[in-house]
Design a protein around this motif. Structure first.
Motif, PDB file in Angstrom:
ATOM      1  N   LYS A   1     -14.605  23.602  54.331  1.00 17.41           N
ATOM      2  CA  LYS A   1     -13.164  23.709  54.053  1.00 17.41           C
ATOM      3  C   LYS A   1     -12.907  23.995  52.572  1.00 17.41           C
ATOM      4  CE  LYS A   1     -11.469  20.788  57.775  1.00 17.41           C
ATOM      5  NZ  LYS A   1     -10.769  19.544  58.128  1.00 17.41           N
ATOM      6  N   ILE A   2     -13.698  23.391  51.696  1.00 19.03           N
ATOM      7  CA  ILE A   2     -13.538  23.629  50.255  1.00 19.03           C
ATOM      8  C   ILE A   2     -13.849  25.083  49.934  1.00 19.03           C
ATOM      9  CG2 ILE A   2     -14.490  23.092  47.974  1.00 19.03           C
ATOM     10  CD1 ILE A   2     -14.923  20.203  49.050  1.00 19.03           C
ATOM     11  N   ARG A   3     -14.958  25.600  50.487  1.00 18.87           N
ATOM     12  CA  ARG A   3     -15.321  27.004  50.231  1.00 18.87           C
ATOM     13  C   ARG A   3     -14.255  27.959  50.760  1.00 18.87           C
ATOM     14  NH1 ARG A   3     -19.701  27.932  53.272  1.00 18.87           N
ATOM     15  NH2 ARG A   3     -20.212  25.794  53.723  1.00 18.87           N
ATOM     16  N   GLU A   4     -13.690  27.661  51.942  1.00 17.48           N
ATOM     17  CA  GLU A   4     -12.647  28.514  52.502  1.00 17.48           C
ATOM     18  C   GLU A   4     -11.360  28.448  51.695  1.00 17.48           C
ATOM     19  OE1 GLU A   4     -12.313  27.248  56.534  1.00 17.48           O
ATOM     20  OE2 GLU A   4     -14.129  28.300  57.165  1.00 17.48           O
ATOM     21  N   SER A   5     -11.043  27.293  51.137  1.00 20.15           N
ATOM     22  CA  SER A   5      -9.805  27.156  50.381  1.00 20.15           C
ATOM     23  C   SER A   5      -9.891  27.847  49.022  1.00 20.15           C
ATOM     24  CB  SER A   5      -9.433  25.692  50.203  1.00 20.15           C
ATOM     25  OG  SER A   5     -10.350  25.055  49.346  1.00 20.15           O
TER      26      SER A   5
ATOM     27  N   ILE B   1     -11.033  22.260  41.730  1.00 20.47           N
ATOM     28  CA  ILE B   1     -12.085  22.536  42.721  1.00 20.47           C
ATOM     29  C   ILE B   1     -13.298  21.659  42.449  1.00 20.47           C
ATOM     30  CG2 ILE B   1     -13.714  24.292  43.517  1.00 20.47           C
ATOM     31  CD1 ILE B   1     -11.463  26.363  43.037  1.00 20.47           C
ATOM     32  N   GLN B   2     -13.682  21.522  41.181  1.00 20.21           N
ATOM     33  CA  GLN B   2     -14.828  20.686  40.835  1.00 20.21           C
ATOM     34  C   GLN B   2     -14.580  19.226  41.206  1.00 20.21           C
ATOM     35  OE1 GLN B   2     -17.914  21.227  39.904  1.00 20.21           O
ATOM     36  NE2 GLN B   2     -17.492  23.403  40.115  1.00 20.21           N
ATOM     37  N   ARG B   3     -13.359  18.727  40.975  1.00 20.67           N
ATOM     38  CA  ARG B   3     -13.029  17.348  41.349  1.00 20.67           C
ATOM     39  C   ARG B   3     -13.124  17.162  42.855  1.00 20.67           C
ATOM     40  NH1 ARG B   3      -8.992  17.920  37.480  1.00 20.67           N
ATOM     41  NH2 ARG B   3      -7.477  18.417  39.105  1.00 20.67           N
TER      42      ARG B   3
END
Length: 96
Positions: free
Chosen positions: A79-83, A14-16
């Motif tokens: 999209k990142i937060r939702e994933s 997630i950080q990457r």
């Protein structure tokens, strides 16, 4: 391990992804600034009124890149937060 608890590998992934999104945004900003500087250079170096259209093209390109980069950043960030909700909810075969 709890169902919603993320393992280190998932946290690092997630950080990457977040850092890749930030890098992409900064690349859009950098390219937009290059276009703006190119427009200023054409306008100041040539100084001809009939060449001002070329500088305007670079100015418009800079604005378009900055807007596209900003919109892209926020769309990908969402999209990142939702994933994140879906990561870690997988039951592994060996956990049974």
């Amino acid at each position: 391990m709890k169902q919603n608890e993320l393992i280190l590998r998932e946290k690092l992934a997630i950080q990457r992804t977040i850092m890749a999104n930030q890098t992409t945004f900064l690349a859009f900003v950098r390219t937009g600034l290059y276009f703006f500087v190119a427009g200023l250079s054409i306008h100041n170096l040539l100084g001809l009124p009939e060449q001002f259209w070329a500088a305007r093209i670079f100015y418009m390109g800079a604005c378009i890149l900055l807007v596209l980069g900003t919109v892209n950043f926020f769309i990908q960030n969402k999209k990142i937060r939702e994933s994140k909700k879906h990561i870690g909810n997988v039951a592994w075969k060996h956990d049974h």
